[in-house]
Design an enzyme around this catalytic site. Structure first.
Site, PDB file in Angstrom:
ATOM      1  N   GLY A 144       0.778  -1.223   0.000  1.00  0.00           N
ATOM      2  CA  GLY A 144       0.000   0.000   0.000  1.00  0.00           C
ATOM      3  C   GLY A 144       0.813   1.277   0.000  1.00  0.00           C
ATOM      4  N   CYS A 145       0.193   2.351   0.480  1.00  0.00           N
ATOM      5  CA  CYS A 145       0.770   3.690   0.372  1.00  0.00           C
ATOM      6  C   CYS A 145       2.044   3.874   1.182  1.00  0.00           C
ATOM      7  CB  CYS A 145      -0.258   4.733   0.794  1.00  0.00           C
ATOM      8  SG  CYS A 145      -1.711   4.815  -0.276  1.00  0.00           S
ATOM      9  N   ASN A 146       2.265   3.054   2.186  1.00  0.00           N
ATOM     10  CA  ASN A 146       3.484   3.190   2.988  1.00  0.00           C
ATOM     11  C   ASN A 146       4.686   2.510   2.352  1.00  0.00           C
ATOM     12  OD1 ASN A 146       1.549   1.003   4.386  1.00  0.00           O
ATOM     13  ND2 ASN A 146       3.623   0.199   4.336  1.00  0.00           N
ATOM     14  N   MET A 350       2.076   6.520   5.188  1.00  0.00           N
ATOM     15  CA  MET A 350       1.087   5.754   5.941  1.00  0.00           C
ATOM     16  C   MET A 350       0.345   4.829   4.994  1.00  0.00           C
ATOM     17  SD  MET A 350       0.775   9.217   5.972  1.00  0.00           S
ATOM     18  CE  MET A 350       0.941  10.588   7.111  1.00  0.00           C
TER      19      MET A 350
END
Length: 363
Positions: A144-146, A350
């Site tokens: 994901g975004c992290n 995050m």
């Protein structure tokens, strides 16, 4: 001086960055019009997102001018095509900024969460771009975004073990390949937020004749700190939607507050043992996760709007481009030309888990 700072000269340095987006850019109003969305609640989500434009590869119009949902197979094909196109462009831009060539590349780590490919993007790009077949590689999928900072931590370790050799982390997120179309508010929130983007960052430990002497002043990567929030493990997820026979992303409305509440904890851990305080950090490069996420981080860390000007600008111009967002912000910081030797920066991302990732750098 604490050891983590005193030995910065032997640590990996960020010697290049490059970004790329897909060709078509849409305003939020244009996306609403493209899908004929008239629901006032959904329109409000789009138009109050602090996003002006996003790069997207929307489904084609049929004979009646209607954009219909794409099958999961079509979305996977889209992911592959866009990943190779954007990934190749971002990689070349990064190497050019580093003063390096494709032939100088010794490790390529590719990050994505918008599609699954076997073999992975790294192998496909090595073939597509004619990179040396002996270039080592890794693929980080589904974090994901992290994930951009997760990858940076792993590749920083590779770089430290291979001084004088060039490594690149390439984040490739074809968010258009995860675009679902239905009438739910869950989907509306996601569809209002994400955009297509790729970002690459080059690392080098020690000196190399392949790079210009000016790169010796590039920022050193000093330290990483992570925080997983197990009680919020389901707050961000990309799972199978049985009704639509495709994957679908879910964002809990409480996630900005969950992230904000833990931001101070992980940053304090990052700075522990360095002798630094938050007020000593000159540059903050935070993931453009969304307006509420940015606001929560600002409040909980006591930052100013100036501190997150690049984060806000990337969200405004591109939306959330997932794992590569913080590198879009980093590129904007470099373009300003305001960094000075001895200054410190914090990178923060995050994502699902729920997790917060951070890194400390010094120019």
């Amino acid at each position: 001086m604490p050891g983590v700072l005193a030995t910065a000269v032997t640590r990996p340095r960020i010697v290049g960055v490059g970004t790329a987006v897909t060709a078509a850019s849409y305003s939020q109003q244009e996306v609403l019009d493209a899908f004929g969305i008239t629901d006032p609640k959904v329109r409000s989500v789009f138009l109050n997102s602090a996003i002006e434009r996003r790069n997207l590869a929307l489904p084609p119009e049929d004979a009646h001018g209607i954009r219909t949902p794409e099958s999961q197979g079509d979305l996977l094909d889209k992911h592959k095509a866009l990943a190779l196109e954007m990934g190749g462009e971002a990689l070349r831009a990064c190497l050019k900024e580093a003063g390096a060539e494709l032939s100088d590349l010794r490790h390529l780590c590719c990050v994505t969460s918008t599609g699954l490919l076997v073999p992975g993007i790294s192998a496909l790009l090595i073939r597509e771009l004619g990179i040396d077949r002996h270039c080592s590689r890794s693929d980080i999928v589904g974090m994901g975004c992290n994930a951009g900072l997760n990858a940076l931590g792993v590749v920083a370790g590779w770089s430290a073990a291979h001084p004088g050799e060039l490594a690149v982390v390439l984040c490739v997120e074809a968010c258009s390949a995860a675009y679902a179309v239905d009438s739910t508010m869950r989907t509306a929130v996601v569809n209002s937020l994400f955009g297509d983007g790729a970002a690459a960052v080059a690392l080098m430990t020690g000196e190399s004749p392949a790079l210009s002497p000016a790169k010796d002043e590039a920022p050193a990567v000093l330290k990483f700190a992570s925080c997983v929030i197990p009680e919020a493990v389901d707050a961000m997820r990309y799972d199978w939607d049985r009704d639509q026979s495709r994957f679908s992303f879910f964002l809990d409305p409480q996630i900005p507050y969950v992230v904000g509440a833990h931001a101070e904890l992980v940053v304090d851990r990052l700075l522990a043992g360095t002798g630094l305080r938050r007020s000593d950090i000159r540059h903050w490069l935070v993931h453009s996760g969304g307006k509420k996420v940015i606001d929560a981080v600002v409040v909980n860390l006591g930052l100013t709007r100036h501190d997150v000007r690049h984060t806000v600008g990337v969200l405004r111009d591109h939306g959330n481009v997932s794992s590569g967002s913080f590198l879009f912000s980093y590129e904007r910081l470099l373009e300003e030309g305001v960094t000075r030797p001895g200054e410190y920066g914090v990178l923060m991302t995050m994502g699902p888990g729920s997790t917060i990732e951070t890194a400390l750098i010094r120019w």
